[in-house]
Each structure stands twice: as structure tokens, then as C-alpha cells.
Design a protein around this motif. Structure first.
Motif, PDB file in Angstrom:
ATOM      1  N   ARG A  38      60.334 -46.425  12.466  1.00 46.46           N
ATOM      2  CA  ARG A  38      59.027 -46.984  12.079  1.00 46.46           C
ATOM      3  C   ARG A  38      59.163 -47.835  10.825  1.00 46.46           C
ATOM      4  O   ARG A  38      58.602 -48.931  10.747  1.00 46.46           O
ATOM      5  CB  ARG A  38      58.012 -45.860  11.865  1.00 46.46           C
ATOM      6  N   ARG A  39      59.913 -47.336   9.856  1.00 48.07           N
ATOM      7  CA  ARG A  39      60.128 -48.104   8.631  1.00 48.07           C
ATOM      8  C   ARG A  39      60.897 -49.390   8.941  1.00 48.07           C
ATOM      9  O   ARG A  39      60.587 -50.449   8.408  1.00 48.07           O
ATOM     10  CB  ARG A  39      60.907 -47.286   7.603  1.00 48.07           C
ATOM     11  N   GLU A  40      61.892 -49.289   9.799  1.00 51.05           N
ATOM     12  CA  GLU A  40      62.696 -50.454  10.153  1.00 51.05           C
ATOM     13  C   GLU A  40      61.832 -51.517  10.817  1.00 51.05           C
ATOM     14  O   GLU A  40      61.945 -52.701  10.514  1.00 51.05           O
ATOM     15  CB  GLU A  40      63.840 -49.999  11.082  1.00 51.05           C
ATOM     16  N   GLN A  41      60.913 -51.098  11.677  1.00 52.77           N
ATOM     17  CA  GLN A  41      60.030 -52.043  12.361  1.00 52.77           C
ATOM     18  C   GLN A  41      59.099 -52.719  11.372  1.00 52.77           C
ATOM     19  O   GLN A  41      58.934 -53.941  11.390  1.00 52.77           O
ATOM     20  CB  GLN A  41      59.224 -51.311  13.449  1.00 52.77           C
ATOM     21  N   MET A  83      55.894 -46.218  -0.819  1.00 58.29           N
ATOM     22  CA  MET A  83      55.153 -45.090  -1.373  1.00 58.29           C
ATOM     23  C   MET A  83      54.862 -44.058  -0.279  1.00 58.29           C
ATOM     24  O   MET A  83      55.036 -42.856  -0.481  1.00 58.29           O
ATOM     25  CB  MET A  83      53.845 -45.581  -2.006  1.00 58.29           C
ATOM     26  N   MET A  84      54.444 -44.525   0.895  1.00 59.42           N
ATOM     27  CA  MET A  84      54.189 -43.616   2.017  1.00 59.42           C
ATOM     28  C   MET A  84      55.458 -42.850   2.380  1.00 59.42           C
ATOM     29  O   MET A  84      55.428 -41.636   2.599  1.00 59.42           O
ATOM     30  CB  MET A  84      53.685 -44.387   3.238  1.00 59.42           C
ATOM     31  N   ALA A  85      56.577 -43.559   2.446  1.00 64.93           N
ATOM     32  CA  ALA A  85      57.845 -42.930   2.818  1.00 64.93           C
ATOM     33  C   ALA A  85      58.282 -41.911   1.765  1.00 64.93           C
ATOM     34  O   ALA A  85      58.827 -40.861   2.107  1.00 64.93           O
ATOM     35  CB  ALA A  85      58.921 -43.989   3.020  1.00 64.93           C
ATOM     36  N   SER A  86      58.021 -42.192   0.509  1.00 65.98           N
ATOM     37  CA  SER A  86      58.439 -41.268  -0.548  1.00 65.98           C
ATOM     38  C   SER A  86      57.682 -39.947  -0.474  1.00 65.98           C
ATOM     39  O   SER A  86      58.151 -38.932  -0.962  1.00 65.98           O
ATOM     40  CB  SER A  86      58.249 -41.910  -1.924  1.00 65.98           C
ATOM     41  N   HIS A  91      60.297 -40.959   5.592  1.00 67.78           N
ATOM     42  CA  HIS A  91      59.764 -41.414   6.881  1.00 67.78           C
ATOM     43  C   HIS A  91      58.312 -41.836   6.706  1.00 67.78           C
ATOM     44  O   HIS A  91      57.668 -41.480   5.722  1.00 67.78           O
ATOM     45  CB  HIS A  91      59.828 -40.287   7.921  1.00 67.78           C
ATOM     46  N   ILE A  92      57.805 -42.602   7.682  1.00 69.42           N
ATOM     47  CA  ILE A  92      56.368 -42.876   7.743  1.00 69.42           C
ATOM     48  C   ILE A  92      55.864 -42.360   9.084  1.00 69.42           C
ATOM     49  O   ILE A  92      56.594 -42.346  10.076  1.00 69.42           O
ATOM     50  CB  ILE A  92      56.017 -44.373   7.543  1.00 69.42           C
ATOM     51  N   THR A  93      54.609 -41.941   9.096  1.00 69.85           N
ATOM     52  CA  THR A  93      54.013 -41.415  10.321  1.00 69.85           C
ATOM     53  C   THR A  93      53.572 -42.561  11.225  1.00 69.85           C
ATOM     54  O   THR A  93      53.522 -43.724  10.800  1.00 69.85           O
ATOM     55  CB  THR A  93      52.797 -40.534   9.989  1.00 69.85           C
TER      56      THR A  93
END
Length: 113
Positions: A38-41, A83-86, A91-93
Motif C-alpha cells: 500500500r505504501r509502495e503504491q 506519519m500514518m505508517a509510523s 504499514h498503512i491500512t
């Protein structure tokens, strides 16, 4: 003659080492992408939008001020993604990805005007 053999051997060793380090680097990239799809996208979209902004600026389709504003909006999205990933073990949802993509869509529409 012996010097040529030694130099040839050194050149082969250096070449092999560079291939090995490139393979390791590619493995890390692949592992990160696999672990954080998700982060990569989201980040790939941001990079693409950055290229589009720069292209339109170069072509004279947008002004420097417009490009700066669009880059600033993208930078804010990137900060929000980090910030979301941290807060979620790097990861992000799905919902966070949807939110970030909606924000990217808004910037994307501004680029194409």
C-alpha cells in the motif's frame, strides 16, 4: 604478462562484486515492496505526479508558482503517509490508502487542467 592476468582477475572480481551488491539492493527493494504494497503504491503515485508537475512546468503549461503549490500539496500527502505508517508498524491500512489516494486524485486533477 603476469600483470595483465592479475588486472584481469581484479576486474572480474570487481565486476562480480558490483553484480552481487546490485542483486542485494534489488532484493531489499523487492522485500520492501512486498511488505509494504500500500505504501509502495501511494509513493509511486506521488513520484508519478512529481514527474507530471515537472513536465507541465517545463512545457510552460503551468507557472512556477502553480508547480510549487502542487509540489507542496504532494509533499504534505507524503508527510501524512509517513506519519500514518509510523503509527502502524511501518504499514498503512486500506482506509488510509484510500484517503491518501483521494488526496492524490485531487492534486492529479489540478495538474491536468
Amino acid at each position: 604478462m603476469m600483470t595483465k592476468k592479475i588486472l584481469g582477475g581484479v576486474a572480474i572480481a570487481v565486476f562480480a562484486a558490483s553484480l552481487a551488491s546490485a542483486a542485494i539492493a534489488n532484493d531489499k527493494d523487492t522485500r520492501w515492496e512486498r511488505n509494504h504494497p500500500r505504501r509502495e503504491q501511494v509513493n509511486e503515485r506521488l513520484a508519478n505526479q512529481n514527474r507530471r508537475i515537472n513536465h507541465e512546468l517545463k512545457e510552460g503549461e503551468i507557472s512556477k508558482a502553480q508547480a510549487a503549490r502542487l509540489h507542496q500539496e504532494d509533499h504534505q500527502i507524503r508527510r501524512e503517509e509517513r506519519m500514518m505508517a509510523s503509527q502502524n508498524g511501518s504499514h498503512i491500512t486500506r482506509q488510509e490508502q484510500r484517503t491518501l489516494n483521494q488526496q492524490e486524485n485531487a492534486v492529479s486533477h489540478q495538474i491536468g487542467r
